[in-house]
Design an enzyme around this catalytic site. Structure first.
Site, mmCIF file in Angstrom:
data_model
loop_
_atom_site.group_PDB
_atom_site.id
_atom_site.type_symbol
_atom_site.label_atom_id
_atom_site.label_comp_id
_atom_site.label_asym_id
_atom_site.label_seq_id
_atom_site.Cartn_x
_atom_site.Cartn_y
_atom_site.Cartn_z
ATOM 1 N N TYR A 92 7.749 1.351 4.214
ATOM 2 C CA TYR A 92 7.805 0.592 5.467
ATOM 3 C C TYR A 92 7.435 1.466 6.666
ATOM 4 O O TYR A 92 7.848 2.624 6.747
ATOM 5 C CB TYR A 92 9.214 0.039 5.680
ATOM 6 C CG TYR A 92 9.466 -1.324 5.072
ATOM 7 C CD1 TYR A 92 8.877 -1.707 3.869
ATOM 8 C CD2 TYR A 92 10.326 -2.230 5.691
ATOM 9 C CE1 TYR A 92 9.128 -2.943 3.311
ATOM 10 C CE2 TYR A 92 10.579 -3.476 5.140
ATOM 11 C CZ TYR A 92 9.978 -3.833 3.953
ATOM 12 O OH TYR A 92 10.232 -5.060 3.405
ATOM 13 N N GLY A 103 15.533 -3.396 3.476
ATOM 14 C CA GLY A 103 16.913 -3.680 3.093
ATOM 15 C C GLY A 103 17.514 -2.536 2.294
ATOM 16 O O GLY A 103 16.911 -2.067 1.325
ATOM 17 N N ASP A 152 19.850 -2.505 0.227
ATOM 18 C CA ASP A 152 20.077 -2.842 -1.180
ATOM 19 C C ASP A 152 18.830 -2.571 -2.008
ATOM 20 O O ASP A 152 18.911 -2.057 -3.130
ATOM 21 C CB ASP A 152 20.532 -4.299 -1.335
ATOM 22 C CG ASP A 152 19.576 -5.300 -0.690
ATOM 23 O OD1 ASP A 152 18.779 -4.915 0.196
ATOM 24 O OD2 ASP A 152 19.642 -6.490 -1.066
ATOM 25 N N ARG A 153 17.664 -2.889 -1.442
ATOM 26 C CA ARG A 153 16.414 -2.619 -2.146
ATOM 27 C C ARG A 153 16.204 -1.119 -2.299
ATOM 28 O O ARG A 153 15.856 -0.629 -3.380
ATOM 29 C CB ARG A 153 15.237 -3.253 -1.398
ATOM 30 C CG ARG A 153 15.242 -4.773 -1.397
ATOM 31 C CD ARG A 153 14.175 -5.336 -0.463
ATOM 32 N NE ARG A 153 12.824 -4.947 -0.893
ATOM 33 C CZ ARG A 153 11.748 -5.080 -0.116
ATOM 34 N NH1 ARG A 153 11.868 -5.553 1.123
ATOM 35 N NH2 ARG A 153 10.554 -4.728 -0.572
ATOM 36 N N THR A 178 21.182 -13.839 -3.744
ATOM 37 C CA THR A 178 20.844 -14.916 -2.817
ATOM 38 C C THR A 178 19.326 -14.991 -2.676
ATOM 39 O O THR A 178 18.733 -16.068 -2.675
ATOM 40 C CB THR A 178 21.494 -14.664 -1.446
ATOM 41 O OG1 THR A 178 22.912 -14.565 -1.612
ATOM 42 C CG2 THR A 178 21.182 -15.799 -0.493
#
Length: 252
Positions: A99, A106, A108-109, A131
């Site tokens: 990125y 994120g 979590d990623r 989700t």
């Protein structure tokens, strides 16, 4: 220095997952014990001290509401221990974030593909179904090549039921992915087929990004993995606590 226990917390979009991380007197990891999944507020304001144990530090990640910071802070005060929040860096542990604005990835990623890469010591495809469904690819040199984000099983179902007049979904499904013979089954199995198709195309796409001698390892994680048909799950390594495994790397 004596043996210690850290409290690892992964805060997602809907729930919190927690685990104890046991360290020996030299700081080496001796094991991780999964505590369970809870609502953020119940875990932080009504902590089960027996389950949490005699921990001396909280290490956590958060992809949910920013207010969760205050909840974890309240938990740390109740337990009288320090806390540390992990955010996505530009580079760490031999892995490079793709990125332009690294913290926008994120956490979590980041933690999931970081843990997978360190475990495989080679190229990986990491798919997390919660989700949302996320796909991330890391090459053999630790470079994150990017990924995808799409709705998870529940969001797919909600999109149909909330925006159509007569479509209904819900209930349990079996392991086999079949053609539905009623509307609920059609919605459920259609959503499951979309998840399965994403997994298959992600594998194909990743292989096209590598040289012939690089074979990526597929890692599957997240509570939504149970919606995949068994033949798809067998294609990879099922690691339900991959994000928590990523947090272990930040324990000092």
């Amino acid at each position: 220095m004596t043996a210690s226990i850290k409290l690892l917390i992964e805060i997602g979009n809907s729930k919190l997952k927690a685990a104890q991380l046991h360290l020996d007197a030299k700081g080496g990891v001796t094991g991780m014990h999964y505590i369970g999944s809870y609502s953020v507020t119940s875990f932080c304001y009504r902590p089960n001290r027996e389950k949490i144990g005699n921990v001396d530090q909280i290490i956590y990640s958060n992809v949910g509401d920013r207010k969760n910071y205050q909840h974890v802070k309240a938990l740390s005060k109740k337990l009288k221990i320090r806390y540390q929040q992990i955010t996505s860096p530009a580079q760490a542990f031999g892995v490079t974030n793709s990125y332009d604005a690294p913290t926008k990835l994120g956490i979590d990623r980041w933690l999931a593909f970081l843990a997978a890469y360190k475990d495989a010591n080679g190229p990986v495809v990491v798919i997390d179904i919660g989700t949302a469904m996320t796909v991330d690819v890391v090459d053999g040199g630790g470079m994150h090549l990017g990924g995808w984000i799409s709705p998870g099983f529940r969001l797919m179902n909600l999109a149909l039921t909330e925006h159509t007049a007569l479509v209904r979904a819900g209930g349990h499904h079996g392991d086999e992915l079949t053609m539905g013979t009623n509307t609920k089954a059609c919605v459920q199995n259609g959503s499951r087929a979309a998840l399965a198709g994403t997994v298959l195309y992600a594998i194909q796409k990743a292989k096209s990004m590598f040289t012939d001698h690089e074979e990526p390892t597929l890692y599957l994680t997240g509570g939504g993995i149970n919606h995949l048909p068994p033949e798809i799950v067998k294609l990879g390594l099922n690691r339900p606590h991959l994000v928590l495994e990523g947090l272990i790397l930040y324990v000092k």
